[in-house]
Design a protein around this motif. Structure first.
Motif, short mmCIF file in Angstrom:
data_model
loop_
_atom_site.label_atom_id
_atom_site.label_comp_id
_atom_site.label_asym_id
_atom_site.label_seq_id
_atom_site.Cartn_x
_atom_site.Cartn_y
_atom_site.Cartn_z
N MET A 1 55.46 26.46 29.29
CA MET A 1 56.14 25.37 30.32
C MET A 1 57.65 25.75 30.05
SD MET A 1 55.75 22.75 32.20
CE MET A 1 54.13 22.21 31.58
N ASP A 2 58.27 25.98 28.86
CA ASP A 2 59.53 26.40 28.58
C ASP A 2 60.09 27.54 29.50
OD1 ASP A 2 60.16 24.10 27.11
OD2 ASP A 2 59.94 25.37 25.14
N GLU A 3 59.30 28.47 29.41
CA GLU A 3 59.33 29.89 30.15
C GLU A 3 59.35 29.65 31.64
OE1 GLU A 3 60.10 33.16 29.53
OE2 GLU A 3 60.07 32.33 27.37
N LEU A 4 58.50 28.65 32.22
CA LEU A 4 58.56 28.39 33.43
C LEU A 4 59.58 27.49 34.13
CD1 LEU A 4 56.81 28.29 36.05
CD2 LEU A 4 55.69 25.89 35.20
N LYS A 5 60.13 26.69 33.14
CA LYS A 5 61.60 25.85 33.55
C LYS A 5 62.49 26.90 33.40
CE LYS A 5 59.87 21.37 31.91
NZ LYS A 5 60.07 20.26 31.06
N LYS A 6 62.62 27.87 32.58
CA LYS A 6 63.76 28.92 32.37
C LYS A 6 63.73 29.84 33.64
CE LYS A 6 65.56 32.58 29.46
NZ LYS A 6 65.29 33.15 28.23
N LYS A 7 62.52 30.13 34.18
CA LYS A 7 62.29 31.02 35.10
C LYS A 7 62.98 30.34 36.58
CE LYS A 7 58.66 32.98 38.38
NZ LYS A 7 57.19 32.81 38.52
N TYR A 8 62.84 28.93 36.68
CA TYR A 8 63.39 28.23 37.87
C TYR A 8 64.68 27.22 37.77
CZ TYR A 8 59.11 29.44 40.30
OH TYR A 8 58.22 30.15 40.81
N LYS B 1 67.30 25.78 42.86
CA LYS B 1 67.23 24.35 43.10
C LYS B 1 66.76 24.03 44.57
CE LYS B 1 68.82 23.54 39.15
NZ LYS B 1 68.01 23.01 37.94
N ASP B 2 66.66 25.20 45.08
CA ASP B 2 66.10 25.08 46.84
C ASP B 2 64.83 24.56 46.73
OD1 ASP B 2 64.08 27.53 47.54
OD2 ASP B 2 65.72 27.88 45.91
N VAL B 3 64.31 23.73 47.70
CA VAL B 3 63.07 23.09 48.10
C VAL B 3 61.80 24.05 48.00
CG1 VAL B 3 61.48 21.71 49.60
CG2 VAL B 3 64.06 21.32 49.48
N ASP B 4 62.10 25.25 48.29
CA ASP B 4 60.93 26.16 48.42
C ASP B 4 60.62 26.42 46.73
OD1 ASP B 4 59.02 27.32 50.18
OD2 ASP B 4 59.94 29.26 49.79
N SER B 5 61.80 26.80 45.99
CA SER B 5 61.53 27.25 44.61
C SER B 5 61.03 26.00 43.83
CB SER B 5 63.04 27.58 44.12
OG SER B 5 63.44 28.89 44.52
N GLN B 6 61.45 24.94 44.08
CA GLN B 6 61.06 23.59 43.26
C GLN B 6 59.36 23.34 43.82
OE1 GLN B 6 62.70 21.70 41.02
NE2 GLN B 6 63.97 23.47 41.41
N ARG B 7 58.86 23.86 45.01
CA ARG B 7 57.58 23.64 45.33
C ARG B 7 56.97 24.62 44.74
NH1 ARG B 7 57.99 24.60 50.46
NH2 ARG B 7 58.38 22.35 51.08
N GLN C 1 56.32 23.50 40.92
CA GLN C 1 55.44 22.66 40.69
C GLN C 1 53.99 23.38 40.65
OE1 GLN C 1 55.76 19.29 39.62
NE2 GLN C 1 57.81 19.64 39.67
N GLN C 2 53.77 24.06 41.79
CA GLN C 2 52.45 24.73 41.88
C GLN C 2 52.05 25.61 40.61
OE1 GLN C 2 52.16 27.18 45.41
NE2 GLN C 2 50.10 28.00 44.70
N GLU C 3 53.02 26.38 40.45
CA GLU C 3 52.66 27.00 38.97
C GLU C 3 52.52 25.96 37.81
OE1 GLU C 3 55.37 30.32 37.93
OE2 GLU C 3 55.93 30.70 40.02
N MET C 4 53.15 24.93 37.70
CA MET C 4 52.94 24.06 36.51
C MET C 4 51.46 23.46 36.60
SD MET C 4 55.59 20.75 35.70
CE MET C 4 56.84 21.83 35.74
N MET C 5 51.29 23.14 37.85
CA MET C 5 49.69 22.70 38.12
C MET C 5 48.73 23.88 37.58
SD MET C 5 50.08 19.60 38.87
CE MET C 5 48.26 19.16 39.15
N GLU C 6 49.01 25.06 38.04
CA GLU C 6 48.25 26.07 37.66
C GLU C 6 48.08 26.26 35.98
OE1 GLU C 6 49.69 29.35 39.52
OE2 GLU C 6 48.85 28.98 41.61
#
Length: 255
Positions: free
Chosen positions: A102-109, A113-119, A122-127
């Motif tokens: 999770m930390d790696e995922l948050k670091k990646k993004y 801050k754009d909507v597409d990246s945030q979406r 969230q998708q990768e987080m659910m995966e």
């Protein structure tokens, strides 16, 4: 903040909200002596009758009646609360497992801050949740015990306020129908201790986030008790002491 996923946030603040609801709803109005409706008929009046009958059985001792019924009510809902604590412990262990990824995922993004990246995040987080068998919605089932106990505790609360026989009796050193400073102090200290016990085993960050509850509950208890008959802080003191024991049992069993 790494554990502040949406479901841990909802779970934590649903507890705070339910606690506020129980206390604030219980302190509205004039005690509800003239209130009617299904809640009055199915919760308040039966509790009031049980208080009187139990007191009569105990030699007209309304203090012991309140203590006994409080313990029985808490025992009745204890399995639901322990189950909730068990699920919370299991969820916390799952989140500890997924934390590095999770930390790696948050670091990646972190810089996107754009909507597409945030979406996408969230998708990768659910995966990531699916990969580790974590169901975010399952944590919301922890609200069920709160929903179960709220009408029961509120019904008992109002029954204590609306049973006139209570105010005409004394217990130990205090009159049940009058405010008692010492009993109020005891209730405040018990709920402060209960809040501290509930934080045992939490991470420093989580303890910091929950610190407000460590002060909010006893402050509310103190404010309400200063303007309430002693029967109510007696009820809160017994209930709070039971919660301390229940929490210690859960911590030992599930931590």
């Amino acid at each position: 903040m790494e554990k502040q996923s949406i479901f841990t946030f909802l779970k934590k603040y649903s507890f705070i909200g339910a606690t506020l609801l129980i206390f604030l709803a219980g302190c509205q109005g004039n005690g509800g002596e003239e209130s009617t409706g299904w809640f009055q008929s199915y919760f308040v009046e039966p509790f009031s009758m049980v208080i009187v009958q139990t007191a009569n059985f105990l030699g007209n001792n309304y203090g012991l009646s309140i203590i006994l019924i409080t313990l029985l009510v808490r025992l009745a809902i204890m399995p639901f609360m322990l189950n909730q604590m068990k699920k919370s412990s299991e969820m916390r262990k799952q989140m500890d497992t997924v934390k590095p990824e999770m930390d790696e995922l948050k670091k990646k993004y972190s810089d996107k801050k754009d909507v597409d990246s945030q979406r996408k995040m969230q998708q990768e987080m659910m995966e990531l949740y699916q990969k580790h068998g974590i169901n975010p919605l399952a944590s919301l089932s922890g609200c069920l015990p709160l929903l179960i106990q709220a009408p029961i505790l509120l019904g008992f609360y109002y029954a204590i306020r609306q049973t006139p026989e209570i105010a005409t009796h004394s217990f130990l050193w205090f009159n049940l129908g009058q405010t008692d400073l010492l009993l109020t102090t005891i209730a405040v200290l018990i709920y402060f201790l209960q809040a501290k016990v509930s934080q045992i085993g939490m991470s420093p960050e989580m303890r910091k986030q929950m610190a407000i509850m460590g002060y909010l509950s006893p402050i509310m208890i103190g404010i309400f008790s200063f303007s309430s008959p002693a029967a109510l802080p007696l009820y809160w003191s017994v209930g709070g002491a039971f919660l301390i024991i229940q929490t210690l049992i859960a911590k030992k069993k599930y931590m």
